[in-house]
Structures are given as structure tokens and as C-alpha cells.
Design an enzyme around this catalytic site. Structure first.
Site, PDB file in Angstrom:
ATOM      1  N   ASP A 182       0.871  -1.151   0.000  1.00 41.89           N
ATOM      2  CA  ASP A 182       0.000   0.000   0.000  1.00 41.89           C
ATOM      3  C   ASP A 182       0.926   1.223   0.000  1.00 41.89           C
ATOM      4  O   ASP A 182       2.045   1.154   0.481  1.00 41.89           O
ATOM      5  CB  ASP A 182      -0.833  -0.043   1.288  1.00 41.89           C
ATOM      6  CG  ASP A 182      -1.987   0.928   1.262  1.00 41.89           C
ATOM      7  OD1 ASP A 182      -2.521   1.175   0.167  1.00 41.89           O
ATOM      8  OD2 ASP A 182      -2.347   1.435   2.334  1.00 41.89           O
ATOM      9  N   ASP A 185      -0.898  -0.450   6.163  1.00 39.48           N
ATOM     10  CA  ASP A 185      -0.797   0.161   7.487  1.00 39.48           C
ATOM     11  C   ASP A 185      -2.023  -0.141   8.334  1.00 39.48           C
ATOM     12  O   ASP A 185      -2.156   0.346   9.445  1.00 39.48           O
ATOM     13  CB  ASP A 185      -0.584   1.674   7.379  1.00 39.48           C
ATOM     14  CG  ASP A 185      -1.709   2.364   6.623  1.00 39.48           C
ATOM     15  OD1 ASP A 185      -2.631   1.653   6.156  1.00 39.48           O
ATOM     16  OD2 ASP A 185      -1.678   3.591   6.501  1.00 39.48           O
ATOM     17  N   ASP A 222      -7.385  -1.222   4.971  1.00 42.54           N
ATOM     18  CA  ASP A 222      -6.940  -2.302   4.082  1.00 42.54           C
ATOM     19  C   ASP A 222      -7.054  -3.688   4.706  1.00 42.54           C
ATOM     20  O   ASP A 222      -6.480  -4.646   4.209  1.00 42.54           O
ATOM     21  CB  ASP A 222      -5.541  -2.044   3.508  1.00 42.54           C
ATOM     22  CG  ASP A 222      -4.556  -1.613   4.567  1.00 42.54           C
ATOM     23  OD1 ASP A 222      -4.811  -1.900   5.742  1.00 42.54           O
ATOM     24  OD2 ASP A 222      -3.544  -0.994   4.211  1.00 42.54           O
TER      25      ASP A 222
HETATM   26  P1  ADP Z   1      -3.865   4.593  -0.058  1.00 44.67           P
HETATM   27  O1  ADP Z   1      -4.258   3.562  -1.021  1.00 44.67           O
HETATM   28  O2  ADP Z   1      -2.787   5.474  -0.617  1.00 44.67           O
HETATM   29  O3  ADP Z   1      -3.528   4.068   1.295  1.00 44.67           O
HETATM   30  P2  ADP Z   1      -6.578   5.295   0.735  1.00 44.67           P
HETATM   31  O4  ADP Z   1      -7.250   4.112   0.150  1.00 44.67           O
HETATM   32  O5  ADP Z   1      -6.518   5.389   2.209  1.00 44.67           O
HETATM   33  O6  ADP Z   1      -5.130   5.570   0.118  1.00 44.67           O
HETATM   34  O7  ADP Z   1      -7.314   6.601   0.185  1.00 44.67           O
HETATM   35  C1  ADP Z   1      -7.374   6.824  -1.196  1.00 44.67           C
HETATM   36  C2  ADP Z   1      -7.762   8.231  -1.501  1.00 44.67           C
HETATM   37  O8  ADP Z   1      -9.064   8.494  -1.012  1.00 44.67           O
HETATM   38  C3  ADP Z   1      -6.876   9.266  -0.871  1.00 44.67           C
HETATM   39  O9  ADP Z   1      -5.756   9.566  -1.683  1.00 44.67           O
HETATM   40  C4  ADP Z   1      -7.818  10.452  -0.744  1.00 44.67           C
HETATM   41  O10 ADP Z   1      -7.881  11.165  -1.974  1.00 44.67           O
HETATM   42  C5  ADP Z   1      -9.153   9.800  -0.499  1.00 44.67           C
HETATM   43  N1  ADP Z   1      -9.497   9.739   0.915  1.00 44.67           N
HETATM   44  C6  ADP Z   1      -9.601   8.636   1.679  1.00 44.67           C
HETATM   45  N2  ADP Z   1      -9.931   8.929   2.949  1.00 44.67           N
HETATM   46  C7  ADP Z   1      -9.996  10.273   3.008  1.00 44.67           C
HETATM   47  C8  ADP Z   1     -10.291  11.212   4.038  1.00 44.67           C
HETATM   48  N3  ADP Z   1     -10.546  10.844   5.289  1.00 44.67           N
HETATM   49  N4  ADP Z   1     -10.272  12.526   3.723  1.00 44.67           N
HETATM   50  C9  ADP Z   1     -10.005  12.923   2.476  1.00 44.67           C
HETATM   51  N5  ADP Z   1      -9.728  12.103   1.474  1.00 44.67           N
HETATM   52  C10 ADP Z   1      -9.728  10.798   1.707  1.00 44.67           C
HETATM   53 MG    MG Z   2      -4.001   3.232   3.112  1.00 47.37          MG
END
Ligand code: ADP
Ligand code: MG
Length: 624
Positions: free
Chosen positions: A324, A517, A521
Site C-alpha cells: 500500500d 498500514d 486495508d
Molecule cells: P492509499 O491507497 O494510498 O492508502 P486510501 O485508500 O486510504 O489511500 O485513500 C485513497 C484516496 O481516497 C486518498 O488519496 C484520498 O484522496 C481519499 N481519501 C480517503 N480517505 C480520506 C479522508 N478521510 N479525507 C479525504 N480524502 C480521503
Molecule cells: Mg491506506
């Protein structure tokens, strides 16, 4: 050089058995020196034999009466009594003597590795100083309730998880993470049980009962690891179940069948007795689980918790690592780099976003709150809804506010536009109108590049980065780190799909690991062949969902975990090959008449001792 260390922490039973061995050995030497013959010679050897063997004979009788016939006690009794009858007095005493030395050694080794893990994981706190009725009371951490205040003095272990109310200090997390970089702590921040408070007095408001605390969870996890058996452990258990009776049957045939044709009963019976000594599977039954136990212990000393021997096995076969991005390869510590409002002032846009994000645990939320900087009035927020991989929707001051990426804007049906700045874009909509966006950017962890390189060096063929973030951000990160593949703009469900696709493409025998993390996920963690959660200190969900837990957030630990697993498995295979190899050779030699009792004793006790010493190497893993 090993022996003195082993002898230091003997319990009473072990000491008694050491004395028995020494006394019997002394009596044995006397018998060897006595110039007597015939019945007197038999008597001279019967004394040391009785001294060393009576307990084994007693155990064998007890077990037979319970229906367990083919255990090692029985085998040793038959073999040594048989040797006595055949006039091989010396051999009879020696078999028992060495057998007991082996047993003692084994019990010392098992005790030592148990203790080492306990010492490696020396994190259990003994006492908590609680403020009750205006005074400090020393109580068992298990008796402290949520909401009570405790005081942690410098030099003490933090007994419970909680929030610092007063005092600043530095914490040593080495016992939990294997990393000895002290961590600063200030009022308002959370402390985790098991750390050592180094410099200042801390007043902490407890927010978890001891049973749910980080320490209790980690200890539980390590203690349960022994019950998740590896395939090779199960194989050995099954193997022992038929090996011993099979060799006993062979011994019986050897004692009876050849002499029917060629006579010489005495010779064939003594060959058969050798079979019995060799048929004991102790070397394997003890050393294989001990090796896995050692590997798990060695890993935990490096801040890597592996939940069982089966996961050690899987880890050693990993050839694809899926990572991730946010929080795993990057710090998850977003900095606000630009604020682009449409109609309101910049500070107001930030405030609306921070309010809506107030209850989120996503790293983006923490960054927005930090950038806003002022305390938030929680009474202005209600009806919070978090959409994984998109963002959050909440009612702020009576208006529906959406904060997240383009997907979220589409979901709530608000017109939005891209931003040409590079970085992650957080769009904000309120009351159905687009309010603008905030540009934030994350930093790579300093060790990420080396971590991907280390994976390649330990035999991982493919590294894949998955992220919900924008494509250009994702590709820039992937290029910088040298990961082989990247998939961006994924929702959590999309990550599961990608992992399933990769699992389908997987080469025969290779395993796929997912590293995350633990923030949104968990489904992927459990779908992969092996789920690795990182930076798990304090994150319960991640500790639950993962098979391997990396206590700190250094991605180099992924390769280290794989190397420890591989080394452990090598040791297991060495022990299996060595023990079975020696035993089969001795069986063949003795069937052909080239063996003797002394060789048989070595094949049993000597091999056990060597295999145990080899297994204990798994406990020591010197870094790289
Ligand atoms: P990653 O795959 O990099 O771990 P996430 O799946 O956690 O990222 O989130 C993917 C995207 O969704 C983020 O890049 C953001 O644009 C959006 N996002 C997720 N959670 C939030 C939040 N709490 N506030 C704002 N944007 C969010
Ligand atoms: Mg993440």
C-alpha cells in the site's frame, strides 16, 4: 561454552535429574573398574542401571497401563533390558545414561528458548501508580479502570495505554519495535504500554483496560504463535506416529525371521535392540517446533511479530510483495502545500475541511487538523460518514459537507475541477456547492527505496504498489522507489480485485504478501497469502487482521522478516535431513551387523542434542 549458560537456570526437577545422572555415572565407573565376573559383574552394573533406569521403567509401565505403548520410555526399557539379558551390561547402562542426558538437555533447551522469548518480549508491567482519593496507590495494572489517571516515573515501563495529560518526556520503544530511537512525547499525545519512560514524569489518563492494552495483545499473540503449527510440524507429528511402530515391527522381524534360517539368535536379537534405540523420533519431535519457536522469538526481538509457524513457512516462500502506498511507503504525514478556495477565505475552507474530518483516522484527517492548528468545536459536527478510498461526508453547522477526492465529488454530484499542482488533492463541497480544494503532499519514508531494493535481494521477484491516490502522484512515487508495477485510483474493493488478479497470475509455489498500514486495508490483508501490517503500534485493527505485525513503520523490516523466515526454514530442513539421514544409516548398518549399541545411542541422543543446538540458532538473528 554453551553448557554453563544452559545450566544456570535449572529448576528443581532438572537439578535432581542432573544429580541422578552424576551419581549413576559414578557408580557406572566403579562397576567398570571392579575386577569381578559372573553374577557379581551383573550385580555391579545393576546398581547404576537401577539408579538411572527405575524412573524410566516406572514411566513406561504407567504409560502402557494408559494404552500408550510406543513411547520413548518403553523403547529405552526394552532396548536396555534386552541388552542386560544378552549380557551387554555396559551397553545397557550406557543407553539409559545417555538417554537421560538427552532428556535433561532437551528440557533445558526448551526452557531456555521459552525464557528468551519472555526476556526478548520483556514488556509486561508489574505495577501502575494510580491517583486515587488524592494519593498515589500502587496496584496491579489489571485493576486500573478506563479514565483513571496514572503516573509514570522516569525509568519505569508504561503500564497501560492512555493519553498524556501532563508532562513531556522521551520514550524508549525498543522492547516493542526492536529499534532504539527514543520518541518524544507531549501532553495530548497517546502513550503505549510497554514503552519505557526515559526522562520526565508523565501523568496519563488511561483509555484502555489492561486486557485490551497493546502489551496484553502482543503477549497474547506471541503466546498463541506456538499453536499455529507449520506444515512441517504437523508432518513430523504424523511421521512420528508411524515411524516408531514401523521400526519396532522391523526390529521384531529382524529378531525372529533371520535366525529361523541361519540360527544365531543372540546376534539377531542384539541387532534388533539397536533398532529399538534408533526408532525414537525425539530429535525431530523436539527440534522442529523448537526451530519455529526460535525463529518467531528471534523475529520478535527485531520488532517483527509472526503469528505462527505456518506463517514462517509462507513468508519464506514469498515471491510477490504488494504494498500500500500511504503510510506504508510514505510517511502518511501530509503537509498542506496550497489552498485554492472558490469563494470563501483560505482559513475558512481549511476549517470546514478539518471539522468534517474531525473523527476520521485517515492520515489526511490528522494533516488537515494540524494545518488548521486551532481547537475544533465538536458540537458543530454531526452525522459523520466515512467512505473508504473516497473521503468523508458530515453535517457541519447544519450543512452537508463532503471532503475527499474526485470520486467523492462525483458521488455527491458536485461539479469539480482538477488542479494542476502536483500532490494529493482534497476537494471540499458544502451544501451541494463546490468550495475549492486543498493540495497536500506526503513524503517518502527515508528507508523506502532501500526497502524495495532489499526485497529484490532476498528473492522477491515482483513488487507492486497499490494506492487510492491520484495516478500522477502514484507514478512519481513508484519511479522514485523502483517498484515493478503500480495501480492507482483504487477503492479498497479495487485493491482486493488487484490482489486476486495477482494471486491468479502467481507462479506455482510462490506466495503473495500484502503490506499495509491497517487503515482501510483489512480486507486485502486477509485476502493475500500473508498479510503484513506495519507501524502497528497501537492499531488494534491491524494487529487483528494481519498474520505478521511490524511494530514500527520501517519498511525494511519486510525483507528482514522474509530473511528470518528463510533462515528458520533452512534450519528446520537441516534438522530433518540430518536426523533422518543418520537414523537410516544406522538402521541399515545394524541390520547388516555393522552397528553396535554405542552407535545407536549416538544416533538417538547425539542427534537430538545436535538438532536442538541447531534449532537454538534460529533464536539469534543478527540483523542483516
Ligand atoms: P492509499 O491507497 O494510498 O492508502 P486510501 O485508500 O486510504 O489511500 O485513500 C485513497 C484516496 O481516497 C486518498 O488519496 C484520498 O484522496 C481519499 N481519501 C480517503 N480517505 C480520506 C479522508 N478521510 N479525507 C479525504 N480524502 C480521503
Ligand atoms: Mg491506506
Amino acid at each position: 561454552m554453551k553448557a554453563p549458560a544452559l545450566l544456570q537456570n535449572m529448576n528443581r526437577k532438572q537439578k535432581r535429574s542432573l544429580w541422578t545422572i552424576l551419581i549413576a555415572a559414578a557408580l557406572f565407573v566403579v562397576a567398570l573398574l571392579l575386577p569381578v565376573e559372573g553374577v557379581w559383574e551383573l550385580l555391579a552394573y545393576l546398581i547404576p542401571y537401577g539408579a538411572i533406569a527405575w524412573k524410566v521403567i516406572w514411566k513406561a509401565v504407567k504409560n502402557i497401563s494408559r494404552g500408550q505403548i510406543f513411547d520413548e520410555n518403553f523403547l529405552m526399557c526394552v532396548a536396555s533390558l534386552g541388552a542386560m539379558c544378552a549380557g551387554d551390561y555396559k551397553e545397557a547402562v550406557a543407553v539409559m545414561l545417555f538417554y537421560q542426558v538427552g532428556e535433561l538437555f532437551e528440557s533445558l533447551a526448551v526452557g531456555k528458548s521459552r525464557r528468551s522469548i519472555a526476556a526478548l518480549m520483556d514488556i509486561r508491567p508489574d505495577v501502575a501508580h494510580v491517583e486515587r482519593d488524592g494519593a498515589l496507590a500502587d496496584v496491579d495494572p489489571e485493576e486500573v479502570e478506563i479514565g483513571e489517571r496514572i503516573v509514570v516515573q522516569p525509568g519505569e515501563r508504561v503500564p497501560l495505554d492512555g493519553e498524556v495529560i501532563e508532562g513531556t518526556s522521551t520514550l524508549d520503544t525498543a522492547a516493542l519495535t526492536g529499534e532504539s530511537v527514543p520518541r518524544e512525547i507531549h501532553p495530548g499525545e497517546d502513550v503505549i504500554s510497554g514503552c519505557i519512560n526515559l526522562s520526565g514524569v508523565l501523568h496519563v489518563r488511561v483509555n484502555k483496560r489492561f486486557g485490551e492494552s497493546t502489551v496484553a495483545r502482543i503477549l497474547e499473540l506471541v503466546e498463541n504463535a506456538a499453536s499455529n503449527k507449520a506444515k512441517s510440524e504437523n508432518f513430523i507429528t504424523k511421521f512420528a506416529r508411524w515411524y516408531t511402530p514401523a521400526v519396532c515391527a522391523a526390529a521384531l522381524l529382524l529378531a525372529v525371521v533371520p535366525p529361523l534360517f541361519v540360527g544365531n539368535w543372540g546376534e539377531w536379537v542384539s541387532r534388533a535392540l539397536i533398532f529399538l534405540v534408533v526408532s525414537c523420533p525425539c530429535a525431530l519431535v523436539i527440534s522442529v517446533p523448537l526451530s519455529f519457536f526460535g525463529g518467531i522469538g528471534g523475529a520478535s526481538a527485531n520488532g517483527i511479530l509472526i503469528k505462527g509457524g505456518n506463517f514462517v513457512e509462507t513468508l519464506a516462500k514469498v515471491d510477490t510483495v504488494v504494498l500500500d502506498k500511504t503510510g506504508t511507503l510514505t510517511q502518511g504525514n501530509f503537509e498542506v502545500t496550497a489552498i485554492h478556495p472558490e469563494s470563501v477565505p483560505e482559513q475558512e475552507l481549511l476549517e470546514i475541511a478539518a471539522l468534517a474530518e474531525n473523527y476520521s483516522t485517515h492520515p489526511i484527517s490528522a494533516s488537515l487538523k494540524r494545518a488548521f492548528g486551532l481547537p475544533l468545536d465538536e458540537s458543530r459536527i454531526s452525522d459523520v460518514e466515512e467512505l473508504s478510498g473516497k473521503g468523508v461526508i458530515a453535517t457541519v453547522d447544519g450543512r452537508r459537507v463532503a471532503v475527499g477526492n474526485g470520486k467523492l465529488m462525483n458521488y455527491v454530484g458536485v461539479e469539480w475541477h482538477e488542479c494542476e499542482n502536483s500532490g494529493t488533492i482534497v476537494h471540499v463541497a458544502a451544501g451541494g456547492a463546490y468550495m475549492g480544494h486543498i493540495v497536500i503532499s506526503d513524503m517518502l519514508k527515508p528507508q523506502s527505496r532501500a526497502a524495495i531494493q532489499a526485497l529484490k535481494e532476498c528473492g522477491v521477484k515482483k513488487s507492486v504498489m497499490l494506492t487510492g491516490d491520484r495516478r500522477d502522484v502514484a507514478e512519481a512515487v513508484a519511479r522514485e522507489l523502483g517498484v515493478d508495477q503500480v495501480q492507482s485510483e483504487l477503492l479498497p474493493a479495487g485493491k482486493v480485485d488487484q490482489v486476486e488478479k495477482l494471486l491468479a497470475e502467481q507462479a506455482q509455489g510462490g506466495k503473495l504478501a500484502f503490506v499495509g498500514d491497517g487503515i482501510n486495508d483489512a480486507p486485502v490483508l486477509s485476502r493475500a497469502d500473508i498479510g503484513i501490517a506495519m507501524g502497528a503500534l497501537g492499531s488494534d485493527a491491524a494487529i487483528e487482521a494481519a498474520d505478521v505485525v511490524l511494530m514500527d513503520d520501517n519498511p525494511e523490516k519486510i525483507a528482514m522478516a522474509i530473511r528470518i523466515a528463510k533462515r528458520t526454514l533452512t534450519i528446520v530442513h537441516q534438522n530433518i535431513a540430518f536426523a533422518l539421514g543418520v537414523k537410516f544409516i544406522v538402521l541399515i548398518l545394524s541390520a547388516l551387523g555393522f552397528g553396535n549399541m554405542w552407535i545407536a545411542v549416538f544416533a538417538d541422543v547425539g542427534v537430538s542434542v545436535l538438532a536442538i543446538l541447531n534449532a537454538m540458532r534460529a533464536l539469534k538473528f543478527g540483523g542483516k
